[in-house]
Design a protein around this motif. Structure first.
Motif, PDB file in Angstrom:
ATOM      1  N   GLU A  20     -20.163 -78.057  -7.160  1.00 28.05           N
ATOM      2  CA  GLU A  20     -20.291 -76.782  -6.462  1.00 28.05           C
ATOM      3  C   GLU A  20     -18.997 -76.399  -5.752  1.00 28.05           C
ATOM      4  OE1 GLU A  20     -22.794 -74.866  -7.200  1.00 28.05           O
ATOM      5  OE2 GLU A  20     -23.224 -76.596  -8.464  1.00 28.05           O
ATOM      6  N   PRO A  21     -18.743 -75.088  -5.629  1.00 30.01           N
ATOM      7  CA  PRO A  21     -17.528 -74.652  -4.939  1.00 30.01           C
ATOM      8  C   PRO A  21     -17.579 -74.995  -3.446  1.00 30.01           C
ATOM      9  CG  PRO A  21     -18.865 -72.766  -5.618  1.00 30.01           C
ATOM     10  CD  PRO A  21     -19.524 -73.979  -6.166  1.00 30.01           C
ATOM     11  N   VAL A  22     -16.407 -75.196  -2.840  1.00 30.60           N
ATOM     12  CA  VAL A  22     -16.339 -75.487  -1.407  1.00 30.60           C
ATOM     13  C   VAL A  22     -16.241 -74.207  -0.582  1.00 30.60           C
ATOM     14  CG1 VAL A  22     -15.363 -77.788  -1.707  1.00 30.60           C
ATOM     15  CG2 VAL A  22     -13.824 -75.827  -1.544  1.00 30.60           C
ATOM     16  N   ARG A  23     -15.908 -73.093  -1.221  1.00 31.09           N
ATOM     17  CA  ARG A  23     -15.824 -71.812  -0.514  1.00 31.09           C
ATOM     18  C   ARG A  23     -16.050 -70.700  -1.529  1.00 31.09           C
ATOM     19  NH1 ARG A  23     -12.432 -69.327   3.930  1.00 31.09           N
ATOM     20  NH2 ARG A  23     -11.782 -67.305   3.157  1.00 31.09           N
ATOM     21  N   ILE A  24     -16.911 -69.741  -1.166  1.00 30.01           N
ATOM     22  CA  ILE A  24     -17.113 -68.562  -2.012  1.00 30.01           C
ATOM     23  C   ILE A  24     -16.896 -67.344  -1.118  1.00 30.01           C
ATOM     24  CG2 ILE A  24     -18.658 -67.355  -3.598  1.00 30.01           C
ATOM     25  CD1 ILE A  24     -20.359 -69.877  -3.766  1.00 30.01           C
ATOM     26  N   SER A  25     -15.932 -66.513  -1.485  1.00 33.53           N
ATOM     27  CA  SER A  25     -15.577 -65.414  -0.590  1.00 33.53           C
ATOM     28  C   SER A  25     -15.321 -64.135  -1.366  1.00 33.53           C
ATOM     29  CB  SER A  25     -14.339 -65.788   0.225  1.00 33.53           C
ATOM     30  OG  SER A  25     -13.246 -66.053  -0.639  1.00 33.53           O
ATOM     31  N   VAL A  26     -15.402 -63.030  -0.641  1.00 37.77           N
ATOM     32  CA  VAL A  26     -14.889 -61.769  -1.152  1.00 37.77           C
ATOM     33  C   VAL A  26     -13.719 -61.373  -0.267  1.00 37.77           C
ATOM     34  CG1 VAL A  26     -17.032 -60.930  -2.201  1.00 37.77           C
ATOM     35  CG2 VAL A  26     -16.577 -60.434   0.200  1.00 37.77           C
ATOM     36  N   CYS A  27     -12.732 -60.714  -0.863  1.00 40.38           N
ATOM     37  CA  CYS A  27     -11.583 -60.232  -0.096  1.00 40.38           C
ATOM     38  C   CYS A  27     -11.371 -58.764  -0.435  1.00 40.38           C
ATOM     39  CB  CYS A  27     -10.340 -61.052  -0.407  1.00 40.38           C
ATOM     40  SG  CYS A  27      -8.904 -60.471   0.530  1.00 40.38           S
ATOM     41  N   HIS A  28     -11.333 -57.966   0.628  1.00 42.93           N
ATOM     42  CA  HIS A  28     -11.222 -56.509   0.451  1.00 42.93           C
ATOM     43  C   HIS A  28      -9.776 -56.025   0.541  1.00 42.93           C
ATOM     44  CE1 HIS A  28     -15.604 -56.436   1.050  1.00 42.93           C
ATOM     45  NE2 HIS A  28     -15.382 -57.298   2.014  1.00 42.93           N
ATOM     46  N   CYS A  29      -8.814 -56.937   0.617  1.00 44.60           N
ATOM     47  CA  CYS A  29      -7.425 -56.505   0.838  1.00 44.60           C
ATOM     48  C   CYS A  29      -6.910 -55.688  -0.355  1.00 44.60           C
ATOM     49  CB  CYS A  29      -6.520 -57.700   1.129  1.00 44.60           C
ATOM     50  SG  CYS A  29      -5.862 -58.532  -0.324  1.00 44.60           S
ATOM     51  N   LEU A  30      -5.890 -54.892  -0.090  1.00 46.41           N
ATOM     52  CA  LEU A  30      -5.379 -53.991  -1.127  1.00 46.41           C
ATOM     53  C   LEU A  30      -4.774 -54.760  -2.293  1.00 46.41           C
ATOM     54  CD1 LEU A  30      -3.805 -51.200   1.106  1.00 46.41           C
ATOM     55  CD2 LEU A  30      -6.127 -51.365   0.155  1.00 46.41           C
ATOM     56  N   GLU A 114     -12.047 -56.958   6.036  1.00 40.40           N
ATOM     57  CA  GLU A 114     -13.017 -55.858   6.012  1.00 40.40           C
ATOM     58  C   GLU A 114     -12.435 -54.530   6.489  1.00 40.40           C
ATOM     59  OE1 GLU A 114     -16.269 -57.723   8.088  1.00 40.40           O
ATOM     60  OE2 GLU A 114     -17.165 -58.347   6.195  1.00 40.40           O
ATOM     61  N   SER A 115     -11.251 -54.573   7.109  1.00 40.82           N
ATOM     62  CA  SER A 115     -10.601 -53.307   7.503  1.00 40.82           C
ATOM     63  C   SER A 115     -10.223 -52.481   6.285  1.00 40.82           C
ATOM     64  CB  SER A 115      -9.358 -53.586   8.357  1.00 40.82           C
ATOM     65  OG  SER A 115      -8.417 -54.342   7.623  1.00 40.82           O
ATOM     66  N   ARG A 116     -10.158 -53.136   5.114  1.00 39.04           N
ATOM     67  CA  ARG A 116      -9.817 -52.424   3.874  1.00 39.04           C
ATOM     68  C   ARG A 116     -11.020 -52.250   2.960  1.00 39.04           C
ATOM     69  NH1 ARG A 116      -4.135 -52.814   3.534  1.00 39.04           N
ATOM     70  NH2 ARG A 116      -3.440 -52.553   5.655  1.00 39.04           N
ATOM     71  N   GLN A 117     -12.222 -52.546   3.500  1.00 42.28           N
ATOM     72  CA  GLN A 117     -13.439 -52.498   2.687  1.00 42.28           C
ATOM     73  C   GLN A 117     -13.815 -51.058   2.323  1.00 42.28           C
ATOM     74  OE1 GLN A 117     -16.636 -54.890   4.286  1.00 42.28           O
ATOM     75  NE2 GLN A 117     -18.189 -53.547   3.418  1.00 42.28           N
ATOM     76  N   HIS A 118     -14.151 -50.824   1.063  1.00 37.66           N
ATOM     77  CA  HIS A 118     -14.686 -49.520   0.673  1.00 37.66           C
ATOM     78  C   HIS A 118     -16.014 -49.327   1.407  1.00 37.66           C
ATOM     79  CE1 HIS A 118     -12.205 -48.519  -3.132  1.00 37.66           C
ATOM     80  NE2 HIS A 118     -11.597 -49.507  -2.518  1.00 37.66           N
ATOM     81  N   PRO A 119     -16.255 -48.116   1.953  1.00 44.27           N
ATOM     82  CA  PRO A 119     -17.405 -47.939   2.846  1.00 44.27           C
ATOM     83  C   PRO A 119     -18.766 -48.114   2.179  1.00 44.27           C
ATOM     84  CG  PRO A 119     -16.235 -45.854   2.470  1.00 44.27           C
ATOM     85  CD  PRO A 119     -15.389 -46.931   1.891  1.00 44.27           C
ATOM     86  N   TRP A 120     -18.850 -48.004   0.861  1.00 40.31           N
ATOM     87  CA  TRP A 120     -20.147 -48.117   0.191  1.00 40.31           C
ATOM     88  C   TRP A 120     -20.518 -49.560  -0.149  1.00 40.31           C
ATOM     89  CZ3 TRP A 120     -19.328 -50.660  -4.293  1.00 40.31           C
ATOM     90  CH2 TRP A 120     -18.056 -50.541  -4.878  1.00 40.31           C
ATOM     91  N   VAL A 121     -19.560 -50.504   0.049  1.00 39.36           N
ATOM     92  CA  VAL A 121     -19.804 -51.891  -0.360  1.00 39.36           C
ATOM     93  C   VAL A 121     -20.841 -52.548   0.552  1.00 39.36           C
ATOM     94  CG1 VAL A 121     -18.777 -54.205  -0.537  1.00 39.36           C
ATOM     95  CG2 VAL A 121     -17.539 -52.214  -1.421  1.00 39.36           C
ATOM     96  N   GLY A 122     -21.877 -53.121  -0.031  1.00 37.65           N
ATOM     97  CA  GLY A 122     -22.877 -53.874   0.713  1.00 37.65           C
ATOM     98  C   GLY A 122     -22.677 -55.358   0.507  1.00 37.65           C
ATOM     99  N   LEU A 123     -22.951 -56.170   1.531  1.00 39.00           N
ATOM    100  CA  LEU A 123     -22.747 -57.621   1.456  1.00 39.00           C
ATOM    101  C   LEU A 123     -24.013 -58.342   1.925  1.00 39.00           C
ATOM    102  CD1 LEU A 123     -19.185 -57.722   3.032  1.00 39.00           C
ATOM    103  CD2 LEU A 123     -19.742 -58.218   0.646  1.00 39.00           C
ATOM    104  N   PRO A 124     -24.181 -59.625   1.553  1.00 37.40           N
ATOM    105  CA  PRO A 124     -25.348 -60.379   2.041  1.00 37.40           C
ATOM    106  C   PRO A 124     -25.383 -60.366   3.579  1.00 37.40           C
ATOM    107  CG  PRO A 124     -24.140 -61.640   0.389  1.00 37.40           C
ATOM    108  CD  PRO A 124     -23.309 -60.440   0.707  1.00 37.40           C
ATOM    109  N   GLU A 125     -26.595 -60.302   4.145  1.00 44.24           N
ATOM    110  CA  GLU A 125     -26.709 -60.170   5.602  1.00 44.24           C
ATOM    111  C   GLU A 125     -26.130 -61.358   6.355  1.00 44.24           C
ATOM    112  OE1 GLU A 125     -30.543 -59.086   7.061  1.00 44.24           O
ATOM    113  OE2 GLU A 125     -30.244 -57.014   6.410  1.00 44.24           O
ATOM    114  N   ASP A 126     -26.209 -62.555   5.743  1.00 50.13           N
ATOM    115  CA  ASP A 126     -25.750 -63.752   6.454  1.00 50.13           C
ATOM    116  C   ASP A 126     -24.283 -64.081   6.164  1.00 50.13           C
ATOM    117  OD1 ASP A 126     -26.115 -64.375   3.817  1.00 50.13           O
ATOM    118  OD2 ASP A 126     -27.244 -66.227   4.171  1.00 50.13           O
TER     119      ASP A 126
END
Ligand SMILES: [Zn+2]
Ligand SMILES: [Zn+2]
Length: 132
Positions: A20-30, A114-126
């Motif tokens: 299993e991965p040790v980290r799973i992330s999303v990055c909103h940077c340009l 998240e300062s670069r996040q597109h406003p419509w993007v939804g993410l898991p609550e936790d």
């Protein structure tokens, strides 16, 4: 242990990550938006010793805003990135989750830039918010 299989578009460049991965992330940077052509980057990190790669790859080094080198490995034929490394964390290999082509892949646990996040993007609550 199960191996997660990832590949470029033409499957010339292939990767197997054990366990299993040790980290799973999303990055909103340009920079992630430019690299992926999508609204955000979605990646899983594995210990380097659990990752095996086959095929030819080209490399592109990008210096991050923090001044760290990121080394992207992509297929010279189709151009898709299959993994990347950071000079500050040589023990980890990051794999763009799309390369697994697996809709059942676990959701991201961390959200970055998240300062670069597109406003419509939804993410898991936790999801954990990591600030820059
Ligand atoms: Zn390819
Ligand atoms: Zn990014």
């Amino acid at each position: 242990m199960t191996a997660h299989y990832a590949a470029c578009s033409c499957e010339q460049l292939r990767l197997w990550a054990e366990g299993e991965p040790v980290r799973i992330s999303v990055c909103h940077c340009l920079a992630c938006q430019r690299r992926t052509g999508s609204a955000f980057g979605f990646q899983a990190r594995f210990p380097a010793e659990r990752v095996r790669v086959e095929g030819r790859c080209s490399e592109y080094v990008r210096i991050s805003d923090a001044g760290e080198a990121r080394n992207f490995h992509f297929c010279p034929d189709c151009g898709a990135t299959v993994y990347y490394t950071a000079e500050t964390q040589p023990e980890l290999i990051a794999v763009p989750v799309g390369a697994f082509a697996d809709p059942a892949f676990p959701a991201p646990r961390i959200s970055v830039w998240e300062s670069r996040q597109h406003p419509w993007v939804g993410l898991p609550e936790d999801v954990q918010h990591e600030h820059h």
